[in-house]
Design a protein around this motif. Structure first.
Motif, PDB file in Angstrom:
ATOM      1  N   UNK A   5      -1.336  22.763  37.096  1.00  0.00           N
ATOM      2  CA  UNK A   5      -1.948  21.744  37.948  1.00  0.00           C
ATOM      3  C   UNK A   5      -3.331  21.323  37.456  1.00  0.00           C
ATOM      4  N   UNK A   6      -3.903  22.056  36.514  1.00  0.00           N
ATOM      5  CA  UNK A   6      -5.177  21.631  35.906  1.00  0.00           C
ATOM      6  C   UNK A   6      -4.995  20.442  34.976  1.00  0.00           C
ATOM      7  N   UNK A   7      -3.749  20.211  34.563  1.00  0.00           N
ATOM      8  CA  UNK A   7      -3.463  19.127  33.626  1.00  0.00           C
ATOM      9  C   UNK A   7      -3.364  17.786  34.354  1.00  0.00           C
ATOM     10  N   UNK A   8      -3.655  16.710  33.621  1.00  0.00           N
ATOM     11  CA  UNK A   8      -3.435  15.335  34.075  1.00  0.00           C
ATOM     12  C   UNK A   8      -2.921  14.560  32.869  1.00  0.00           C
ATOM     13  N   UNK A  72       5.062  13.404  36.625  1.00  0.00           N
ATOM     14  CA  UNK A  72       5.988  13.459  37.743  1.00  0.00           C
ATOM     15  C   UNK A  72       6.427  14.891  38.036  1.00  0.00           C
ATOM     16  N   UNK A  73       6.600  15.688  37.009  1.00  0.00           N
ATOM     17  CA  UNK A  73       6.965  17.096  37.208  1.00  0.00           C
ATOM     18  C   UNK A  73       5.832  17.852  37.898  1.00  0.00           C
ATOM     19  N   UNK A  74       4.608  17.555  37.521  1.00  0.00           N
ATOM     20  CA  UNK A  74       3.463  18.196  38.166  1.00  0.00           C
ATOM     21  C   UNK A  74       3.357  17.767  39.626  1.00  0.00           C
ATOM     22  N   UNK A  75       3.611  16.483  39.894  1.00  0.00           N
ATOM     23  CA  UNK A  75       3.563  16.008  41.284  1.00  0.00           C
ATOM     24  C   UNK A  75       4.644  16.680  42.120  1.00  0.00           C
ATOM     25  N   UNK A  76       5.843  16.804  41.557  1.00  0.00           N
ATOM     26  CA  UNK A  76       6.928  17.470  42.282  1.00  0.00           C
ATOM     27  C   UNK A  76       6.547  18.900  42.629  1.00  0.00           C
ATOM     28  N   UNK A  77       5.970  19.586  41.681  1.00  0.00           N
ATOM     29  CA  UNK A  77       5.557  20.968  41.920  1.00  0.00           C
ATOM     30  C   UNK A  77       4.469  21.043  42.985  1.00  0.00           C
ATOM     31  N   UNK A  78       3.489  20.160  42.902  1.00  0.00           N
ATOM     32  CA  UNK A  78       2.372  20.174  43.852  1.00  0.00           C
ATOM     33  C   UNK A  78       2.832  19.892  45.269  1.00  0.00           C
ATOM     34  N   UNK A  79       3.856  19.042  45.420  1.00  0.00           N
ATOM     35  CA  UNK A  79       4.316  18.645  46.743  1.00  0.00           C
ATOM     36  C   UNK A  79       5.543  19.431  47.211  1.00  0.00           C
ATOM     37  N   UNK A 204       0.534  18.276  52.916  1.00  0.00           N
ATOM     38  CA  UNK A 204       0.971  19.153  51.826  1.00  0.00           C
ATOM     39  C   UNK A 204      -0.136  20.079  51.321  1.00  0.00           C
ATOM     40  N   UNK A 205      -1.373  19.793  51.686  1.00  0.00           N
ATOM     41  CA  UNK A 205      -2.482  20.537  51.090  1.00  0.00           C
ATOM     42  C   UNK A 205      -3.436  21.151  52.103  1.00  0.00           C
ATOM     43  N   UNK A 206      -3.510  20.588  53.302  1.00  0.00           N
ATOM     44  CA  UNK A 206      -4.470  21.080  54.285  1.00  0.00           C
ATOM     45  C   UNK A 206      -3.979  22.311  55.026  1.00  0.00           C
ATOM     46  N   UNK A 207      -4.895  22.970  55.705  1.00  0.00           N
ATOM     47  CA  UNK A 207      -4.567  24.122  56.546  1.00  0.00           C
ATOM     48  C   UNK A 207      -4.314  23.661  57.976  1.00  0.00           C
ATOM     49  N   UNK A 277      -4.275  19.262  44.257  1.00  0.00           N
ATOM     50  CA  UNK A 277      -3.690  20.566  43.946  1.00  0.00           C
ATOM     51  C   UNK A 277      -4.768  21.626  43.765  1.00  0.00           C
ATOM     52  N   UNK A 278      -5.896  21.230  43.191  1.00  0.00           N
ATOM     53  CA  UNK A 278      -6.960  22.185  42.908  1.00  0.00           C
ATOM     54  C   UNK A 278      -7.908  22.374  44.102  1.00  0.00           C
ATOM     55  N   UNK A 279      -8.136  21.281  44.849  1.00  0.00           N
ATOM     56  CA  UNK A 279      -9.199  21.318  45.864  1.00  0.00           C
ATOM     57  C   UNK A 279      -8.753  20.855  47.247  1.00  0.00           C
TER      58      UNK A 279
END
Length: 483
Positions: A5-8, A72-79, A204-207, A277-279
């Motif tokens: 997820x550090x990659x773009x 797109x693969x990174x987005x799928x993983x993140x979500x 998808x990211x918040x608490x 994904x990171x923050x």
């Protein structure tokens, strides 16, 4: 290189390309800004240097095989999805692709009527037939609520041949249905579940957020990264699960999406996904705190009602998105659209929208506490200077439709144009809506009632921006010719 997820990948490829001394004999014709100095001065040389055409080093959105595929693969993983598709036609395009993937001509789809126009547009395109679950209405706030699980269950029992159920997650106002139970129910009857998550990226990211659709088991979700996710306007994601054929989804997307995907939009999706994904947890904790602070400040003024999770009833309001700053205004004698206009015209504050009884101020990744304080201060002054009696104010924001024919049949049927005040009892063949939020007051195939005409007249009088009909002044309306 490994995918983390550090990659773009798109951003990285564009940076590498920007440093090369490539002589462009391709489009776009501004040639990295050299051909249009005014545009370069306005947008910046760096921006125009990456406004480029598809090429091997930068991949192709219509058939991704390298950096776009990796993004797109990174987005799928993140979500938490099996597959993700980068969209450059806004979430309208994502929603339409989602519905077109699930439905063919004559198929039934179960959905709430308070959907964005993009959903009904998709039904016009594919010929699917809507089975509406008319949501309950909060009689005080005048807003449509979520779908109750028993309502969905009844619709499924009455329409066992339906192919899909669509859920708003959340509504524009922050109202959430029990999407997890709806998914379980639909899957037991072999129906797909589609989620319009135009306003749910942060789930998808918040608490302590309401359930995100893909993590709850939905089959597809349309996610507006450019809203709460921080990417550029018109950039979005379409997510899909294991039970949806990604090759077919891509074919559907390519029916309508541009073959000239903007790398400005694509790179903004890539960078924003990495940031979330990171923050994301920290970002949306801050957003929720700001929204809570804003509600407290506004409710302290008196006369306004900034609502939140106290509305939850475990049914039609199963959960609430605490990042949404939805504020009821009628108790100060002003329609939401009137407060919206005053904030913009007199206080240089642009909020998301105002309707008959509410305003929505969108709190997101880029807001600060001092911005909230300026908004609260302006609302206090508006109350002091502009408050009036609420006698005669219309309170009902949502009117149950009377569906006569399918949207596609009505849209393409022989029609005639009449003065709008003479259309009561006829079947509408076009859209009428206030934008934003873009939820149709009338959609093709629905019967026009006197109540709806009175609502349209009142909305126009209060200053709502009405859109949709062929007649730009909305004095004439297309209706089906009498049989």
């Amino acid at each position: 290189m490994s995918l983390t997820q550090e990659r773009a990948p798109i951003y990285e490829a564009l940076e590498k390309f920007r440093k090369m001394r490539v002589v462009p004999f391709d489009v776009p014709g501004h040639k990295r800004g050299k051909g249009n100095r005014e545009l370069r001065d306005f947008l910046g040389e760096r921006c125009l240097s990456i406004d480029v055409n598809s090429m091997k080093p930068l991949d192709n959105l219509c058939h991704p095989v390298s950096v776009i595929k990796e993004a797109e693969e990174l987005a799928a993983s993140a979500f938490g999805a099996a597959h993700a598709f980068l969209m450059v036609g806004g979430t309208t395009s994502a929603v339409q692709s989602m519905v077109l993937t699930a439905c063919k001509r004559g198929d039934k789809i179960i959905l709430p009527r308070n959907v964005h126009r993009s959903v009904i547009n998709a039904l016009v395109l594919c010929g699917a037939v809507p089975v509406y679950v008319n949501p309950d209405v909060d009689r005080r706030l005048g807003i449509a609520l979520g779908m109750k699980v028993p309502q969905v269950e009844q619709a499924i029992e009455e329409n066992p041949d339906a192919v899909a159920v669509l859920v708003n997650n959340p509504t524009y106002y922050g109202i959430c249905s029990d999407i997890t139970s709806i998914i379980e129910l639909a899957h037991r009857h072999n129906m797909l579940v589609l989620a319009d998550e135009a306003h749910g990226t942060h789930f998808y990211f918040g608490e302590n957020m309401p359930p995100a659709a893909m993590r709850a088991g939905a089959d597809m979700a349309a996610v507006s990264m450019h809203k709460s996710g921080g990417s550029l306007t018109q950039s979005s994601l379409l997510l899909s699960g294991e039970n949806v054929n990604p090759g077919y989804v891509h074919q559907i997307i390519n029916l309508t999406q541009t073959t000239s995907g903007s790398y400005l939009l694509l790179s903004s999706l890539d960078i924003s996904r990495r940031n979330l994904a990171m923050n994301g947890r920290e970002i949306f904790r801050h957003v929720a705190e700001l929204a809570g602070y804003a509600r407290d400040e506004i409710n302290r003024i008196g006369g306004y009602y900034a609502y939140s999770r106290e509305l939850i009833n475990g049914d039609s309001i199963f959960d609430f998105d605490v990042t949404k700053l939805s504020v009821y205004t009628l108790d100060i004698g002003l329609a939401g659209i009137e407060v919206y206009d005053i904030l913009r015209d007199d206080y240089d504050i642009q909020i998301e929208f105002g309707d008959i009884g509410n305003i929505l101020a969108y709190i997101s990744i880029g807001d600060r506490k001092q911005d909230i304080e300026r908004l609260a201060s302006a609302l206090a002054e508006i109350k002091r200077l502009c408050r009036k009696s609420r006698n005669g104010m219309m309170t009902q924001e949502y009117i149950n439709p009377q569906v006569a024919v399918s949207p596609q049949e009505a849209f393409y049927a022989p029609k005639e144009q009449l003065p709008i005040e003479k259309t009561a009892g006829r079947v509408c063949s076009e859209f009428v809506m206030c934008y934003p939020p873009g939820i149709p007051i009338l959609a093709p195939g629905e019967r026009i009632t006197q109540e709806i005409l009175e609502y349209i007249s009142y909305a126009r009088e209060k200053g709502c921006q009405l859109t949709g009909p062929e007649d730009p002044k909305i004095r004439l309306l297309n209706v089906l010719e009498p049989v």
